[in-house]
Design a protein around this motif. Sequence first.
Motif, PDB file in Angstrom:
ATOM      1  N   VAL A 367       0.846  -1.197   0.000  1.00 15.81           N
ATOM      2  CA  VAL A 367       0.000   0.000   0.000  1.00 15.81           C
ATOM      3  C   VAL A 367       0.891   1.260   0.000  1.00 15.81           C
ATOM      4  O   VAL A 367       1.794   1.405   0.827  1.00 15.81           O
ATOM      5  N   GLY A 368       0.612   2.152  -0.981  1.00 16.34           N
ATOM      6  CA  GLY A 368       1.361   3.412  -1.096  1.00 16.34           C
ATOM      7  C   GLY A 368       2.526   3.356  -2.067  1.00 16.34           C
ATOM      8  O   GLY A 368       3.095   4.404  -2.406  1.00 16.34           O
ATOM      9  N   ASP A 400      -3.736   1.942 -19.512  1.00 14.07           N
ATOM     10  CA  ASP A 400      -2.890   1.453 -20.602  1.00 14.07           C
ATOM     11  C   ASP A 400      -1.544   0.963 -20.089  1.00 14.07           C
ATOM     12  O   ASP A 400      -1.084   1.327 -19.010  1.00 14.07           O
ATOM     13  N   LYS A 401      -0.909   0.171 -20.955  1.00 12.51           N
ATOM     14  CA  LYS A 401       0.416  -0.355 -20.669  1.00 12.51           C
ATOM     15  C   LYS A 401       1.411   0.792 -20.548  1.00 12.51           C
ATOM     16  O   LYS A 401       1.391   1.728 -21.351  1.00 12.51           O
ATOM     17  N   GLY A 402       2.294   0.744 -19.605  1.00 13.50           N
ATOM     18  CA  GLY A 402       3.313   1.762 -19.391  1.00 13.50           C
ATOM     19  C   GLY A 402       2.886   2.858 -18.450  1.00 13.50           C
ATOM     20  O   GLY A 402       3.729   3.657 -18.012  1.00 13.50           O
ATOM     21  N   ALA A 403       1.576   2.918 -18.134  1.00 14.27           N
ATOM     22  CA  ALA A 403       1.114   3.966 -17.218  1.00 14.27           C
ATOM     23  C   ALA A 403       1.639   3.708 -15.820  1.00 14.27           C
ATOM     24  O   ALA A 403       1.975   2.579 -15.455  1.00 14.27           O
ATOM     25  N   LYS A 404       1.685   4.801 -15.072  1.00 15.87           N
ATOM     26  CA  LYS A 404       2.164   4.680 -13.703  1.00 15.87           C
ATOM     27  C   LYS A 404       0.969   4.583 -12.772  1.00 15.87           C
ATOM     28  O   LYS A 404      -0.022   5.288 -12.943  1.00 15.87           O
ATOM     29  N   VAL A 405       1.070   3.707 -11.784  1.00  9.80           N
ATOM     30  CA  VAL A 405      -0.035   3.460 -10.846  1.00  9.80           C
ATOM     31  C   VAL A 405       0.489   3.434  -9.418  1.00  9.80           C
ATOM     32  O   VAL A 405       1.685   3.280  -9.181  1.00  9.80           O
ATOM     33  N   LYS A 406      -0.447   3.593  -8.473  1.00 12.18           N
ATOM     34  CA  LYS A 406      -0.120   3.532  -7.044  1.00 12.18           C
ATOM     35  C   LYS A 406      -1.042   2.494  -6.388  1.00 12.18           C
ATOM     36  O   LYS A 406      -2.240   2.464  -6.677  1.00 12.18           O
ATOM     37  N   VAL A 407      -0.499   1.647  -5.517  1.00  4.62           N
ATOM     38  CA  VAL A 407      -1.307   0.667  -4.769  1.00  4.62           C
ATOM     39  C   VAL A 407      -2.069   1.410  -3.683  1.00  4.62           C
ATOM     40  O   VAL A 407      -1.466   2.065  -2.819  1.00  4.62           O
TER      41      VAL A 407
END
Length: 425
Positions: A367-368, A400-407
């Motif tokens: 998380v985070g 989309d593929k390559g995007a940045k994400v946060k848990v």
Amino acid sequence: MLMLIPLNSSAKGEVVYVVPIEETVEKGLFAFLKRAVETAEKENADAIIFEIHTPGGAVDAAAGIGKLLTSTNVKTVAFINNQALSAGAYISLNMDEIYMVRGGTIGSAAIIDQQGNTAGKKAESYWFAEMQNAANHADRDPIYALAMADENIDLPKYGAGKGKLLTLTSEQAVEVKYAEGIVNNLDELLDELGYSEGDIRPLELSFAEKIARFITNPYVYSILLTIGSLGLVLELYSPGFGIPGFMGLSSLLLFFYGHLVAGLAGYETLILFIVGLGLILLEFFIAGGIAGAIGFVAIIASFFFAAENPLHMGISMVIAISVTILVSILLIKVFGKKMSLFNRIILTESTNTESGYVSNINRSELVGLDGYVLTVLRPSGTILIENERIDVVSEGAFIDKGAKVKVVKVEGSRIVVRAVTNLDK
């Protein structure tokens, strides 16, 4: 012409059996006396002398012995060597002749239950008739036999006024013709009967018959059944098969052995018991309860088939089951015992968090953290966090593929991510 006669030969050739009737009258005694009568009949004996010294016993056993004695063609003689009370008096009256030692007694034949109380009217009526028939067997006045069983008959001359049972001394028995004579010992009786030069054959209880007589006593088999049920139940609380189980099984087998020898039960009762025990053991490995219920009924039925008196057996079973239940409660509630046998066939362990078990790995540490999408999230897919591929789901939107994400959330094995904008590289 001079004839030589062997010194050990019988001058007259009479065959006389001498058979003891001692201690309590029960079913085991009936089996012994049946063998004695059959032996005497087979050997064409002239007489059977029954040497009697008994305080009485079971009515049903005495009734069977009475019928046995009146049905044989061999002459029967009661030699009351001290006392023939209650069932002993009834047995004596069913014989062709009665002789007593000086100071002997016969009588006091009221019918009572196991608690020492007078039996019901129905049982009393039956017993009065049996006593009267026994007296009539040898043309004796039945009033004295009835007075031995019924305290309402008034015979004050012989110390049996109303409220008292009649017990005759040897002299009184001769006076009322309930005894043919008084003798000092067996040798005198043989002289009196003319058998002193006959072939006298004592017949004693065999070891097996002694065991049978002991075991078939209602008090004794009550103890055996209690030990048997208690031993088998205690075995459930101990690992393996140990002393309690051995004692329990031995007690029950001893119960059946005694009743088999006494002629009260056949091998079918033992087979029924073994089948019932097998069905109960089978119940531990199959579901449903039907096999166990049938097995329990079979075991109970085998006990009742073995014991001829259902009332005595019912009382014994209640005692055995009550003691077993009481001891089981004490073991569980007071000593905290558990049935170890069930531990082998019932899953008692649990996999909980306190014991170090979890249903799956908890990734709450994610998380985070930020990562990159490796496969398009539709909404599930794979991301990369610190060189680790992790299966995740988005909050709902495609990413989309390559995007940045946060848990943003971890729920068990479900890891939820959210797209991040303006993330510094």
